[in-house]
Design a protein around this motif. Structure first.
Motif, mmCIF file in Angstrom:
data_model
loop_
_atom_site.group_PDB
_atom_site.id
_atom_site.type_symbol
_atom_site.label_atom_id
_atom_site.label_comp_id
_atom_site.label_asym_id
_atom_site.label_seq_id
_atom_site.Cartn_x
_atom_site.Cartn_y
_atom_site.Cartn_z
ATOM 1 N N SER A 164 -9.923 -6.494 -4.038
ATOM 2 C CA SER A 164 -8.747 -7.092 -3.405
ATOM 3 C C SER A 164 -7.789 -6.015 -2.923
ATOM 4 C CB SER A 164 -8.052 -8.053 -4.370
ATOM 5 O OG SER A 164 -7.642 -7.362 -5.510
ATOM 6 N N GLY A 214 -5.684 -5.281 0.998
ATOM 7 C CA GLY A 214 -4.271 -5.008 1.215
ATOM 8 C C GLY A 214 -3.430 -6.226 0.885
ATOM 9 N N LEU A 215 -2.143 -5.991 0.672
ATOM 10 C CA LEU A 215 -1.255 -7.095 0.302
ATOM 11 C C LEU A 215 -1.198 -8.153 1.388
ATOM 12 C CD1 LEU A 215 1.850 -5.709 -1.602
ATOM 13 C CD2 LEU A 215 0.141 -7.359 -2.363
ATOM 14 N N GLU A 216 -1.122 -7.688 2.648
ATOM 15 C CA GLU A 216 -1.029 -8.675 3.741
ATOM 16 C C GLU A 216 -2.312 -9.485 3.820
ATOM 17 O OE1 GLU A 216 -0.402 -4.992 5.733
ATOM 18 O OE2 GLU A 216 0.501 -5.214 3.759
ATOM 19 N N GLY A 217 -3.433 -8.797 3.629
ATOM 20 C CA GLY A 217 -4.719 -9.477 3.683
ATOM 21 C C GLY A 217 -4.813 -10.571 2.635
ATOM 22 N N TRP A 255 -2.299 -12.011 1.107
ATOM 23 C CA TRP A 255 -1.307 -13.047 1.379
ATOM 24 C C TRP A 255 -1.780 -13.977 2.495
ATOM 25 C CZ3 TRP A 255 2.003 -15.713 -0.903
ATOM 26 C CH2 TRP A 255 2.939 -16.474 -0.210
ATOM 27 N N ALA A 256 -2.439 -13.386 3.510
ATOM 28 C CA ALA A 256 -2.928 -14.200 4.622
ATOM 29 C C ALA A 256 -3.907 -15.260 4.119
ATOM 30 C CB ALA A 256 -3.601 -13.308 5.663
ATOM 31 N N SER A 312 -1.883 -17.811 1.588
ATOM 32 C CA SER A 312 -0.842 -18.664 2.163
ATOM 33 C C SER A 312 -1.400 -19.744 3.062
ATOM 34 C CB SER A 312 0.171 -17.811 2.927
ATOM 35 O OG SER A 312 -0.491 -17.087 3.930
#
Lengths: 292, 307
Positions: free
Chosen positions: A53, A57-60, A62-63, A66
């Motif tokens: 994970s 990446g964090l954005e990945g 979160w995408a 969310s």
């Protein structure tokens, strides 16, 4: 099964000098094997999830999390587990009370049955609960006319979470109630407290840390529960689809990244909640000075 | 009346001046630390109804549904080849997983209970970790490693070793979810027993292994059996973790719980419940032996459960 062994199991031991301890052989062998086995089976594979994970990446992450479907699944898993654990905290404490303080016919049998969720395979529990709470089931047929649908709804998830978590609360609270000194209750009564005051101000503070421990364990178990839930849930996306099922669905679509992101979210959320509940427990112990 | 002190659990408080003493008749004094009969019986009723609805009725349902189509259908469901293969695989998996965790549990308990070292409590926490991981996540972590797109999967497959969607994967996932059972039973027990007996044996000239076999093991045998019992029940019944990694190949990678799921999803309800009833019998046996151990050998079970 004692869920509290490590949470509170500081057994008092007679102090020994380290020189006398070292007479016992096998330290290197046993500790080495323990660490090797632990690393190979648990630590390295678990680290793999976080490594994977981290690659997203964090954005990945979160995408993926969310998206409405994942959010709904996480909400259901954590919400149902919280409600189930709360029901267990109330009824589990009541059951522990009844079994410690009262005598009634069949007590020994029912006491053994309490551990059923530990012993009964989750898939068996799942299909049995579904048969029981479906519209034509023994219990479902009486609930349906009242407009209560349990099977194939989020309510079914709560029922399964309650089933799976019950023994954690009962088995944590029972020994504490057993050890509680009845002299304190007598003292309270002799000082003029009525029974209700004695229960809320003397007994409840004593057992509260144990109740919270049981609550935490029941919650942790229910949030990741799969077998007993999927049969009764109906698994409608956005409505009654739990997070562990979503992980499996993503894996079956070879969406490893998506599965890992959901798993990471679940791991982090449940570790965080356990931390919170542990802190609550420590607070309760300090506040009331009750025995753990 | 409302001055019953919050400090009561810690120490007998000094008599607060505001409290009025009610001289009560004897019967009421007896009831000072219990409830009126109607409260008692309503509480018992609520508790038993809860246990009935959530525990007992589901258990009874399994057997009623299993026998719905009669004994011959029941036996046929249990003796068809796929069911037999599932039973065999479940027994094999549980045997390997329990043995592996038994050896680990003994080693871990020996190291933790007989020696002092830094990081011990962290080690104990880590041993407990698998209990707070969802079974599905437990399956997932091995897919990430051994799956067709995993880190080690392709290399192993090139060398003819299949782990995911094969028996080794099922065994691994089962070992993971049953990991803490025996260790967490033995650690507090051996900690409580200390090292006096071992030291005596060693000072009398016994070797390390002799000490373990003839001194330690007899002292922990019932606690050990208790741990094995719970570990075995979970190993045979594990569903989530195994479901992720097994691939559901009938007759090959299907354990009993997975077989129950397949039959259930094919609407063969009474066959599904027939296989489930075997697992329910196992659960009843486990509970029976467990109750017996708790009753007969309570002194040898882990200290925190003794009551």
């Amino acid at each position: 099964m004692s869920p509290t062994v490590f949470a509170q199991g500081h057994t008092p031991r007679i102090a020994r000098t380290s020189a006398r301890r070292s007479v016992i052989p096998g330290f290197g062998l046993t500790l080495g094997y323990t660490l090797l086995y632990l690393s190979l089976i648990v630590l390295i594979p678990l680290a793999g999830v976080f490594y994977k994970s981290a690659g997203l990446g964090l954005e990945g992450i979160w995408a993926i999390i969310s998206t409405p479907r994942v959010l709904a699944a996480l909400k259901l898993s954590f919400g149902a587990a919280l409600i189930g654990a709360t029901i267990n905290a109330v009824f589990g404490t009541l059951i522990a009370w009844v079994f410690v303080r009262y005598t009634f016919p069949g007590k020994r049998f029912f006491d053994a049955i309490i551990d059923l969720p530990f012993a009964l395979p989750t898939a068996v529990a799942g299909i049995a609960l579904t048969a029981l709470y479906a519209g034509n089931g023994w219990i479902g047929q009486y609930l349906e006319p009242l407009g209560i649908k349990v099977a194939y709804t989020p309510l079914g998830v709560i029922v399964a979470c309650t089933f799976i978590g019950l023994p954690f609360v009962v088995r944590t609270v029972q020994p504490v109630l057993q050890d509680a000194e009845q002299e304190l209750e007598e003292a309270a009564a002799s000082l003029g407290a009525n029974r209700w005051q004695t229960i809320t101000r003397v007994i409840l503070p004593t057992v509260l840390p144990a109740v919270l421990t049981g609550y935490a364990l029941a919650f942790a178990r229910a949030v990741g529960e799969y077998g007993s839930v999927i049969f009764i849930a109906g698994n409608l996306p956005m409505v009654s689809e739990i997070a562990p099922l979503l992980i499996i669905i993503k894996l079956e679509e070879f969406d490893y990244a998506g599965a890992t992101a959901v798993a990471t979210a679940m791991l982090i959320l449940s570790f965080f909640l356990l931390l919170v509940i542990n802190a609550l427990q420590a607070w309760a112990r300090r506040r009331h000075g009750g025995k753990p | 009346m409302n001055t019953v002190s919050d400090g009561l659990p810690q120490s007998p408080p000094p008599s607060p001046p505001g409290i009025q003493h009610h001289p009560a008749p004897l019967i009421e004094r007896n009831s000072a630390i219990t409830e009126p009969a109607w409260v008692r019986w309503s509480l018992i009723l609520v508790a038993l109804l809860f246990l009935l609805g959530f525990l007992l009725l589901p258990l009874v349902t399994v057997f009623v549904e299993a026998l719905r189509n009669g004994w011959s259908a029941y036996l046929a469901a249990l003796t068809e080849p796929d069911a037999l293969a599932a039973i065999r695989l479940t027994l094999l998996t549980a045997a390997i997983a329990v043995t592996a965790n038994l050896i680990f549990g003994l080693a871990a308990a020996w190291a933790i209970a007989k020696f002092e070292f830094r990081g011990k409590s962290l080690l104990i926490t880590l041993i407990d970790l698998p209990f707070s991981v969802s079974p599905v996540v437990a399956g997932l972590i091995y897919i990430l490693i051994f799956g067709a797109h995993g880190w080690a999967g392709p290399w192993l497959m090139d060398h003819g070793i299949k782990v995911a969607f094969a028996v080794p994967g099922i065994v691994l996932a089962t070992i993971f979810v049953t990991f803490p059972f025996i260790a967490r039973e033995l650690i507090p027990l051996m900690q409580e027993q200390g090292t006096e007996y071992e030291q005596a044996a060693l000072s009398l000239g016994a070797s390390g292994w002799q000490t373990f076999w003839h001194v330690t093991l007899p002292n922990i045998r019932w606690g050990l059996l208790y741990g094995v019992l719970l570990c075995n029940a979970r190993a045979m019944g594990e569903f989530g973790a195994v479901s992720v990694i097994s691939g559901h190949i009938r007759g090959q990678t299907n354990t009993m719980p997975l077989h129950v799921e397949i039959l259930y999803n094919e609407y063969q309800f009474s066959a599904a419940f027939a296989v489930a009833s075997l697992l329910a019998l196992l659960a009843l046996l486990t509970l029976g032996v467990k109750a017996w151990l708790e009753w007969r050998h309570a002194d040898q079970l882990a200290a925190t459960r003794r009551h």
